[in-house]
Design an enzyme around this catalytic site. Structure first.
Site, PDB file in Angstrom:
ATOM      1  N   GLY A  51       0.813  -1.221   0.000  1.00  0.00           N
ATOM      2  CA  GLY A  51       0.000   0.000   0.000  1.00  0.00           C
ATOM      3  C   GLY A  51       0.842   1.265   0.000  1.00  0.00           C
ATOM      4  O   GLY A  51       0.541   2.232  -0.705  1.00  0.00           O
ATOM      5  N   CYS A  52       1.905   1.249   0.777  1.00  0.00           N
ATOM      6  CA  CYS A  52       2.772   2.431   0.872  1.00  0.00           C
ATOM      7  C   CYS A  52       3.522   2.669  -0.432  1.00  0.00           C
ATOM      8  O   CYS A  52       3.738   3.811  -0.837  1.00  0.00           O
ATOM      9  CB  CYS A  52       3.739   2.269   2.037  1.00  0.00           C
ATOM     10  SG  CYS A  52       2.875   2.146   3.626  1.00  0.00           S
ATOM     11  N   THR A  53       3.909   1.588  -1.096  1.00  0.00           N
ATOM     12  CA  THR A  53       4.573   1.717  -2.393  1.00  0.00           C
ATOM     13  C   THR A  53       3.599   2.270  -3.427  1.00  0.00           C
ATOM     14  O   THR A  53       3.943   3.174  -4.202  1.00  0.00           O
ATOM     15  CB  THR A  53       5.137   0.354  -2.837  1.00  0.00           C
ATOM     16  OG1 THR A  53       6.103  -0.079  -1.867  1.00  0.00           O
ATOM     17  CG2 THR A  53       5.792   0.439  -4.203  1.00  0.00           C
TER      18      THR A  53
END
Length: 157
Positions: A51-53
């Protein structure tokens, strides 16, 4: 909770290590260094997770539109070394702030109880703050979905 900071309120000051963009390893940043500029301060849980990527790469892909309007800083409790690898791997054009002592996530109210698979734990809530040139919060996006983040930021700017 992130909702304790309200639109129109003063953004909490901070002083932390930063890497990427125009910042070399060992650089420090204070919010007051950015006065007279619009700042997108986005909090995310962990470098190089799915998700952060997705969230970081969307900002990278929309960089030309954002960079004309604001300075962008990602914030997580990861180390500067972790941030450096994340920036290089995904060619991120903006800097990341290392908040290993959790001072910023606590000041902004995004260090919260979370749960996954029935277990509770403490972690960073994915939240974005738009801070105006006057140092006041112009917008808050709590519990942001990674695939909606870029559109929210662009609409707020």
């Amino acid at each position: 909770m992130s909702n304790s900071l309200k639109v129109g309120g003063k953004a909490p000051a901070f002083h932390a290590s930063v890497i990427g963009g125009n910042y070399e390893s060992g650089s420090k940043l204070k919010l007051s260094d950015l006065k007279a500029e619009t700042v997108v301060l986005y909090f995310y849980p962990k470098d190089d997770t799915p998700g952060c990527t997705k969230q970081a790469c969307a900002l990278r892909d929309g960089w030309k539109q954002i960079a004309e309007k604001a300075r962008v800083f990602g914030v997580s409790i990861d180390s500067v070394r972790s941030h450096e690898k994340f920036i290089k791997k995904h060619e991120l054009p903006f800097p990341l702030i290392s908040d290993e002592d959790m001072a910023i996530v606590n000041a902004y109210g995004v260090w919260v109880e979370k749960s996954m698979y029935g277990k509770t734990y403490m972690g960073t809530e994915r939240t974005t703050f738009i801070i105006g040139p006057d140092g006041k919060i112009k917008a808050v996006f709590p519990k942001v979905k990674p695939d909606q983040h870029l559109d929210l930021v662009l609409s707020a700017l």
